[in-house]
Design an enzyme around this catalytic site. Structure first.
Site, mmCIF file in Angstrom:
data_model
loop_
_atom_site.group_PDB
_atom_site.id
_atom_site.type_symbol
_atom_site.label_atom_id
_atom_site.label_comp_id
_atom_site.label_asym_id
_atom_site.label_seq_id
_atom_site.Cartn_x
_atom_site.Cartn_y
_atom_site.Cartn_z
ATOM 1 N N HIS A 16 5.704 -5.060 1.605
ATOM 2 C CA HIS A 16 6.258 -4.357 2.781
ATOM 3 C C HIS A 16 5.211 -4.233 3.895
ATOM 4 O O HIS A 16 4.000 -4.359 3.646
ATOM 5 C CB HIS A 16 6.739 -2.957 2.363
ATOM 6 C CG HIS A 16 5.630 -2.116 1.818
ATOM 7 N ND1 HIS A 16 4.741 -1.443 2.623
ATOM 8 C CD2 HIS A 16 5.223 -1.890 0.553
ATOM 9 C CE1 HIS A 16 3.852 -0.823 1.891
ATOM 10 N NE2 HIS A 16 4.114 -1.086 0.616
ATOM 11 N N GLU A 93 6.660 0.336 -6.628
ATOM 12 C CA GLU A 93 5.205 0.371 -6.820
ATOM 13 C C GLU A 93 4.903 1.168 -8.086
ATOM 14 O O GLU A 93 5.726 1.980 -8.544
ATOM 15 C CB GLU A 93 4.527 1.011 -5.591
ATOM 16 C CG GLU A 93 3.002 1.104 -5.648
ATOM 17 C CD GLU A 93 2.303 -0.245 -5.890
ATOM 18 O OE1 GLU A 93 2.747 -1.013 -6.770
ATOM 19 O OE2 GLU A 93 1.295 -0.507 -5.215
#
Ligand SMILES: O=P(O)(O)OC[C@H]1O[C@@](CO)(OP(=O)(O)O)[C@@H](O)[C@@H]1O
Length: 262
Positions: A16, A93
């Site tokens: 990202h 994550e």
């Protein structure tokens, strides 16, 4: 007459864009962390670059900073294929346990107190084990490959938006599992955390048609690493302060990179 082999599918692994947490160097609550102003610019450039591809699928972690990135890619896509962002929790994550809400520096200090070494091998209290991160990422990747096998399209171009630790652990499992045959893999460059909005481009081919290669196992695939940690598309940010982040190797960045263990 030899029949022509199908065109290999393409998978982009992308991190990202820069988030507010990345700027502050704090492990913010992942549900709250969003793209920074520079991150918004980065994902626009990533989206513009990827618009040259006929993207057929976009997958993303369900965290806001990843979804914002995936949405920018979809927004720029000039493709005729209707693109929806499919989110999957396996792309999240690593949960960093007691260090959530704390600074990267505090994590590094915690690592040093625990005897030092690689942050990837650091297991803070309550954190997800890196081997579990690898297992979920690998299960996702395998599932995507199986889906691609069933596809009627001549070629699928897949974008997967995820995060630093998660992606590099995925790469680690792909290159070490023995399930895949690797081409153009450079481990010195490959085992590095991905910069924001950078990508690794992989072409995924089947080896089963290659009857001359008797060492090929059924179901084994060829992963051709076409680009590793690509940031060329972010060149437009050269005039921006963000570039500082792209060109300097901070002590944190040094601590984050290196060899990866479970
Ligand atoms: O690349 P920088 O900005 O140093 O950030 C890396 C850190 O960001 C985090 C989030 O705090 O990952 P990500 O942005 O990829 O989600 C950490 O897991 C990782 O250690």
């Amino acid at each position: 007459m030899a029949r022509s082999l199908p065109q290999p599918h393409v998978i982009y692994l992308t991190r990202h864009g820069e988030s507010v947490g990345n700027v502050k160097k704090i492990f913010l609550d992942p549900e709250e962390d969003v793209l920074s102003k520079s991150g918004e610019l980065q994902v626009e450039l990533l989206g513009k670059y990827l618009s040259r591809e006929k993207i057929t699928r976009v997958y993303s972690s369900d965290y806001p900073r990843a979804i914002q990135t995936a949405n920018a890619i979809v927004r720029h896509s000039a493709n005729m294929v209707q693109l929806d962002v499919k989110t999957d929790v396996r792309l999240r994550e690593r949960n960093i346990g007691v260090f959530e809400g704390k600074s990267y520096r505090e994590a590094i200090e915690g690592l040093l107190k625990s005897g030092g070494g690689d942050l990837m091998a650091f297991n803070p209290e309550g954190a997800e084990k890196m081997k579990d991160v690898g297992a979920r990422m690998n299960s996702f990747f395998k599932e995507v490959c199986l889906d691609l096998d069933k596809s009627e399209r001549e070629q699928e171009v897949v974008v997967i938006v995820s995060h630093s630790f998660a992606l590099i652990k995925l790469v680690d499992t792909l290159t070490k599992s023995g399930t895949y045959r690797l081409a153009h893999w450079d481990q010195n460059r490959g085992y590095k955390l991905l910069r924001n909005a950078s990508f690794i481009k992989i072409s995924v081919g089947s080896l089963e048609d290659n009857v001359e290669d008797l060492s090929t196992l059924p179901g084994q695939r060829k992963l051709d690493f076409l680009n590793l940690h690509e940031t060329e598309h972010l060149r437009g940010l050269v005039e921006n302060d963000t570039l500082v982040k792209f060109t300097q190797t901070s002590s944190e960045a040094k601590a984050f990179s290196g060899c990866i263990q479970s």
